[in-house]
Design an enzyme around this catalytic site. Structure first.
Site, PDB file in Angstrom:
ATOM      1  N   LYS A   1     -27.160  97.085  21.241  1.00 14.62           N
ATOM      2  CA  LYS A   1     -28.382  96.375  20.845  1.00 14.62           C
ATOM      3  C   LYS A   1     -28.419  96.226  19.318  1.00 14.62           C
ATOM      4  O   LYS A   1     -28.745  95.158  18.796  1.00 14.62           O
ATOM      5  CB  LYS A   1     -29.613  97.128  21.358  1.00 14.62           C
ATOM      6  CG  LYS A   1     -29.768  97.015  22.874  1.00 14.62           C
ATOM      7  CD  LYS A   1     -30.780  97.991  23.458  1.00 14.62           C
ATOM      8  CE  LYS A   1     -30.781  97.909  24.980  1.00 14.62           C
ATOM      9  NZ  LYS A   1     -31.636  98.920  25.626  1.00 14.62           N
TER      10      LYS A   1
ATOM     11  N   GLN B   1     -35.396 104.217  24.465  1.00 13.28           N
ATOM     12  CA  GLN B   1     -34.333 104.115  25.476  1.00 13.28           C
ATOM     13  C   GLN B   1     -34.554 105.137  26.590  1.00 13.28           C
ATOM     14  O   GLN B   1     -34.775 106.315  26.331  1.00 13.28           O
ATOM     15  CB  GLN B   1     -32.975 104.343  24.790  1.00 13.28           C
ATOM     16  CG  GLN B   1     -31.778 104.143  25.692  1.00 13.28           C
ATOM     17  CD  GLN B   1     -31.607 102.699  26.164  1.00 13.28           C
ATOM     18  OE1 GLN B   1     -31.710 101.755  25.387  1.00 13.28           O
ATOM     19  NE2 GLN B   1     -31.365 102.543  27.452  1.00 13.28           N
TER      20      GLN B   1
ATOM     21  N   ASP C   1     -39.524  95.529  25.442  1.00 15.95           N
ATOM     22  CA  ASP C   1     -39.011  95.766  26.800  1.00 15.95           C
ATOM     23  C   ASP C   1     -39.927  95.105  27.842  1.00 15.95           C
ATOM     24  O   ASP C   1     -39.534  94.919  28.994  1.00 15.95           O
ATOM     25  CB  ASP C   1     -38.943  97.271  27.088  1.00 15.95           C
ATOM     26  CG  ASP C   1     -37.583  97.877  26.749  1.00 15.95           C
ATOM     27  OD1 ASP C   1     -36.584  97.127  26.757  1.00 15.95           O
ATOM     28  OD2 ASP C   1     -37.526  99.090  26.483  1.00 15.95           O
TER      29      ASP C   1
END
Ligand code: NDP
Length: 296
Positions: free
Chosen positions: A53, A97, A120
């Site tokens: 990412k 995460q 997200d």
């Protein structure tokens, strides 16, 4: 004959290219979109995801920050980090995460993220907005699936779609997107899961199958209707002594057999995976645009 491959790398590149003018316009206003990823503990798969990412941000000229913390981090400490990022003007997207260590309650952390920075798309605000047909930040993998279909001109409108899996990150949001009354939606959606009776019979009805299960070869060719479109979200490691690492990645679909019956099929790797990161980049740019357009 065999199905046409759905190439996630090509579509992800297309998504990234379309972001370039938006990023340039932001930079012309003095804004560099910024993404912060928080990684708790040293899970190797999470480390790989976070690194890719950050690399994707670099390639597009976005600012990125990775905050690494040990696995014994207290929940309150993580909440404090999130609050600091909420207030940090360089950061427009925050992701924590998963998986998180057991002392941390994931939904509590998700709720602490400012919805405008929830790239997200997991905050209940964004989940709710999606459900009522006013999406703001859409979860990356489901949104990436819609973009794959769009690129290959596979309009789900009026079609029977079967989503296998009902997780909050893939199954539920992709079903919600596909049932909306909008472009690239209007599908007749069925969601199946581990408690569903007669999975093969239900999947056989599908003109589009979306498999998000996490078990190799769950979808076999006898479940596939001739000409169906198959999107394989699963990422599973299977032992392979001939591979350099001793394993290889496969999806949830018996790829070789199913491609003989399908019209389109996404491979693993190289299908949905690249789209997830591309859509994260898109969400970071979208977040930067909307945050910097807000009155202070
Ligand atoms: P979850 O484990 O959260 O959900 C799996 C779902 O599959 C559950 O709803 C479960 O049912 C259902 N299921 C399990 N076994 C069966 C079965 N035999 N028949 C029918 N349904 C079954 O997984 P995720 O949604 O998070 O991820 C799914 C897969 O997608 C994983 O392999 C993951 O690695 C991959 N993934 C890939 C991404 C990418 O970018 N390519 C991004 C996110 C995920 P129940 O609810 O009843 O337990």
């Amino acid at each position: 004959m065999g199905a046409q491959l759905i190439d996630g790398k090509v579509v992800a590149k297309n998504v990234r290219q379309r972001l370039v003018p938006r990023i340039e316009a932001l930079k012309a206003r003095g804004v560099t979109p910024g993404l912060a990823a928080v990684l708790v503990g040293g899970d190797p798969a999470s480390e790989t995801y976070v690194r890719s990412k950050a690399r994707a941000c670099d390639k597009l000229g976005l600012y990125s920050e990775v905050i690494r913390k040990s696995a014994d981090l207290a929940q309150q400490q993580l909440l404090d980090i999130v609050r600091e990022l909420n207030d940090d003007d360089r950061i427009h997207g925050i992701l924590v995460q998963s998986p998180l260590p057991s002392q941390i309650d994931e939904p509590t952390v998700t709720l602490a993220i400012r919805p405008e920075k929830d790239v997200d798309g997991f905050h209940p605000h964004n989940v709710g907005m999606l459900l009522i047909g006013r999406p703001q930040l859409i979860p990356c993998t489901p949104h990436g699936i819609i973009r794959l279909l769009e690129y290959y001109e596979i309009d789900p409108s009026g079609r029977e779609v079967v989503v296998v899996g009902r997780s909050n990150i893939v199954g539920k949001p992709v079903a919600a997107l596909l049932m909306q009354k909008t472009h690239m939606a209007n599908a007749t959606v069925t969601v199946v899961h581990s408690r569903s009776r007669d999975l093969p019979q239900i999947v056989r009805r599908a003109e589009i199958v979306i498999a998000a299960i996490g078990r190799p070869r769950t979808i076999t060719s006898d479940m596939i209707r001739e000409g169906a479109v198959i999107i394989d979200v699963g990422v599973n490691r299977v032992e392979d002594p001939s591979a350099e690492k001793g394993y290889r990645l496969v999806g949830d679909v018996d790829f070789e057999a199913c491609r003989e019956k399908a019209s389109f099929i996404s491979p693993v790797p190289g299908g949905v995976g690249p789209m997830t990161i591309a859509m994260l980049m898109e969400n970071t740019v979208t977040a930067a645009e909307s945050i910097t357009a807000m009155p202070k």
